[in-house]
Motif scaffolding. Structure first.
Motif, mmCIF file in Angstrom:
data_model
loop_
_atom_site.group_PDB
_atom_site.id
_atom_site.type_symbol
_atom_site.label_atom_id
_atom_site.label_comp_id
_atom_site.label_asym_id
_atom_site.label_seq_id
_atom_site.Cartn_x
_atom_site.Cartn_y
_atom_site.Cartn_z
ATOM 1 N N GLY A 188 -8.099 16.170 -4.180
ATOM 2 C CA GLY A 188 -8.343 13.859 -3.716
ATOM 3 C C GLY A 188 -7.868 13.647 -5.071
ATOM 4 O O GLY A 188 -7.429 12.132 -4.940
ATOM 5 N N ALA A 189 -8.263 14.299 -6.047
ATOM 6 C CA ALA A 189 -7.884 13.817 -7.567
ATOM 7 C C ALA A 189 -6.293 12.658 -7.431
ATOM 8 O O ALA A 189 -5.923 11.955 -8.087
ATOM 9 C CB ALA A 189 -7.183 14.082 -8.411
ATOM 10 N N ILE A 190 -5.216 13.713 -6.300
ATOM 11 C CA ILE A 190 -3.508 12.974 -6.250
ATOM 12 C C ILE A 190 -3.631 12.120 -5.840
ATOM 13 O O ILE A 190 -3.082 11.484 -6.362
ATOM 14 C CB ILE A 190 -3.347 14.239 -6.307
ATOM 15 N N ASN A 191 -4.971 11.526 -5.478
ATOM 16 C CA ASN A 191 -4.510 10.587 -4.413
ATOM 17 C C ASN A 191 -5.566 9.299 -4.835
ATOM 18 O O ASN A 191 -5.630 8.010 -5.196
ATOM 19 C CB ASN A 191 -5.189 10.640 -3.309
ATOM 20 N N ASP A 192 -6.602 9.278 -6.101
ATOM 21 C CA ASP A 192 -7.273 8.469 -6.752
ATOM 22 C C ASP A 192 -5.990 7.803 -7.835
ATOM 23 O O ASP A 192 -6.223 7.914 -8.394
ATOM 24 C CB ASP A 192 -7.706 8.902 -7.675
ATOM 25 N N THR A 193 -5.341 7.515 -7.581
ATOM 26 C CA THR A 193 -4.368 6.706 -8.482
ATOM 27 C C THR A 193 -4.729 4.985 -9.318
ATOM 28 O O THR A 193 -4.425 4.803 -10.301
ATOM 29 C CB THR A 193 -3.275 6.195 -8.033
ATOM 30 N N MET B 140 -11.385 7.466 2.086
ATOM 31 C CA MET B 140 -9.819 7.874 2.639
ATOM 32 C C MET B 140 -9.239 6.359 1.201
ATOM 33 O O MET B 140 -7.981 7.442 1.122
ATOM 34 C CB MET B 140 -9.964 6.654 4.177
ATOM 35 N N GLU B 141 -9.544 5.168 1.111
ATOM 36 C CA GLU B 141 -8.860 4.313 0.358
ATOM 37 C C GLU B 141 -8.869 5.342 -1.016
ATOM 38 O O GLU B 141 -7.356 5.143 -1.926
ATOM 39 C CB GLU B 141 -9.488 3.399 0.090
ATOM 40 N N TYR B 142 -9.620 5.865 -1.744
ATOM 41 C CA TYR B 142 -9.492 6.565 -3.011
ATOM 42 C C TYR B 142 -8.785 7.600 -2.855
ATOM 43 O O TYR B 142 -8.367 7.992 -4.038
ATOM 44 C CB TYR B 142 -11.401 6.794 -3.559
ATOM 45 N N LEU B 143 -9.786 8.835 -1.931
ATOM 46 C CA LEU B 143 -8.868 10.010 -1.965
ATOM 47 C C LEU B 143 -7.977 10.671 -0.870
ATOM 48 O O LEU B 143 -7.757 11.764 -1.326
ATOM 49 C CB LEU B 143 -10.007 11.174 -1.860
ATOM 50 N N GLY B 144 -7.919 10.002 0.056
ATOM 51 C CA GLY B 144 -6.763 9.723 0.742
ATOM 52 C C GLY B 144 -6.736 11.243 1.970
ATOM 53 O O GLY B 144 -6.501 11.763 2.876
ATOM 54 N N VAL B 145 -8.471 11.035 2.483
ATOM 55 C CA VAL B 145 -9.150 12.466 3.205
ATOM 56 C C VAL B 145 -10.256 11.592 3.835
ATOM 57 O O VAL B 145 -10.927 10.469 4.239
ATOM 58 C CB VAL B 145 -9.913 13.442 2.071
ATOM 59 N N GLU C 191 0.317 -1.234 0.489
ATOM 60 C CA GLU C 191 -0.162 -0.021 0.072
ATOM 61 C C GLU C 191 0.858 0.969 -0.097
ATOM 62 O O GLU C 191 2.364 1.225 0.374
ATOM 63 C CB GLU C 191 -0.589 0.579 1.053
ATOM 64 N N THR C 192 0.432 2.279 -0.658
ATOM 65 C CA THR C 192 0.725 3.411 -0.909
ATOM 66 C C THR C 192 0.715 4.791 -0.076
ATOM 67 O O THR C 192 -0.850 3.972 0.300
ATOM 68 C CB THR C 192 1.272 4.542 -2.287
ATOM 69 N N THR C 193 1.260 5.022 0.782
ATOM 70 C CA THR C 193 0.714 5.861 1.174
ATOM 71 C C THR C 193 0.152 7.428 0.763
ATOM 72 O O THR C 193 0.932 7.875 -0.039
ATOM 73 C CB THR C 193 1.481 6.760 2.798
ATOM 74 N N ALA C 194 -1.154 7.617 1.574
ATOM 75 C CA ALA C 194 -1.179 9.180 1.028
ATOM 76 C C ALA C 194 -1.088 9.943 0.627
ATOM 77 O O ALA C 194 0.293 10.235 1.390
ATOM 78 C CB ALA C 194 -3.143 8.661 1.418
ATOM 79 N N LYS C 195 -0.566 10.468 -0.832
ATOM 80 C CA LYS C 195 0.290 12.171 -0.417
ATOM 81 C C LYS C 195 -0.948 13.144 0.583
ATOM 82 O O LYS C 195 -2.311 13.082 1.175
ATOM 83 C CB LYS C 195 -0.837 12.175 -1.790
ATOM 84 N N ASN C 196 0.059 14.445 1.195
ATOM 85 C CA ASN C 196 -0.504 15.215 1.918
ATOM 86 C C ASN C 196 -0.787 16.062 1.542
ATOM 87 O O ASN C 196 -0.581 16.307 -0.002
ATOM 88 C CB ASN C 196 0.878 15.163 3.426
ATOM 89 N N ARG C 197 -0.570 17.170 2.320
ATOM 90 C CA ARG C 197 -0.485 18.960 1.886
ATOM 91 C C ARG C 197 0.883 19.013 1.561
ATOM 92 O O ARG C 197 0.343 19.785 0.110
ATOM 93 C CB ARG C 197 -1.353 19.937 2.805
ATOM 94 N N THR C 198 1.757 19.090 1.714
ATOM 95 C CA THR C 198 3.048 19.305 1.542
ATOM 96 C C THR C 198 2.898 18.657 0.009
ATOM 97 O O THR C 198 3.831 19.327 -1.401
ATOM 98 C CB THR C 198 4.232 18.754 2.561
ATOM 99 N N ASP C 199 2.794 17.150 0.083
ATOM 100 C CA ASP C 199 2.359 16.796 -1.529
ATOM 101 C C ASP C 199 1.871 17.227 -2.404
ATOM 102 O O ASP C 199 2.113 17.977 -3.629
ATOM 103 C CB ASP C 199 2.649 15.479 -1.115
ATOM 104 N N LEU C 200 0.754 18.243 -2.548
ATOM 105 C CA LEU C 200 -0.093 18.377 -2.765
ATOM 106 C C LEU C 200 0.580 19.254 -3.570
ATOM 107 O O LEU C 200 1.158 19.921 -4.721
ATOM 108 C CB LEU C 200 -1.108 18.098 -2.397
#
Length: 169
Positions: A110-115, A96-101, A3-12
């Motif tokens: 949240g699109a940044i986490n919907d890989t 949480m799984e799809y959008l990381g929020v 599992e990859t960790t969801a991207k956070n504010r800094t990553d965004l």
């Protein structure tokens, strides 16, 4: 598969910088509802958003991003967005799984986490008439302002082509 960790504010924000997209973020107390965020209006210009994470009976997920005071008819919106049936709210676990929020921090970013491209993003036509769009930067303790066209450019850079439709009443 790991599992990859969801991207956070800094990553965004780094991702936006990498795309050359101008943005401005204002920190504030955590807000969980549109009502709680109204106090910030004088400090943050532009259109503020409300986000509805919904699914149909075939487990197709959609994120509807509309202007904060707009009304969405959940009984009929499925006919506009291409859902297989009437929609209901998606579970927090899928959010949480799809959008990381978490609920209360739902955002078009949240699109940044919907890989896995599990979510169809729908931007309301009326919201997109605004020059500046305000969204949470993956957490509800800040608001990030971004240009309308840059929001679409961001989404496309994450592999999503958002639908711009009139979904509000």
């Amino acid at each position: 598969m790991t599992e990859t960790t969801a991207k956070n504010r800094t990553d965004l924000l780094n991702f936006l910088d990498g795309l050359g997209i101008a943005h401005k973020t204002k920190d504030h107390e955590p807000v969980f509802t549109v009502a709680e965020s109204v106090a910030l209006r004088d400090e943050i210009p532009g259109a503020h958003t409300k986000n509805l994470f919904v699914k149909d009976k075939k487990d197709n997920f959609f994120l509807l991003t509309v202007e904060e005071n707009a009304a969405v008819d959940l009984k009929t919106v499925h006919t506009l967005i291409g859902a297989a049936s009437k929609v209901s709210f998606g579970k927090p676990e899928k959010l949480m799984e799809y959008l990381g929020v978490i609920p209360g921090a739902v955002t078009a970013f949240g699109a940044i986490n919907d890989t896995g491209a599990n979510v169809t993003f729908v931007l309301d036509e009326e919201l997109m008439a605004s020059d500046i769009i305000n969204c949470h930067p993956l957490s509800n303790d800040a608001t990030t302002s971004i240009g309308r066209d840059d929001l679409i450019r961001f989404m496309e850079a994450t592999g999503h082509t958002p639908l711009v439709l009139k979904v509000t009443a």
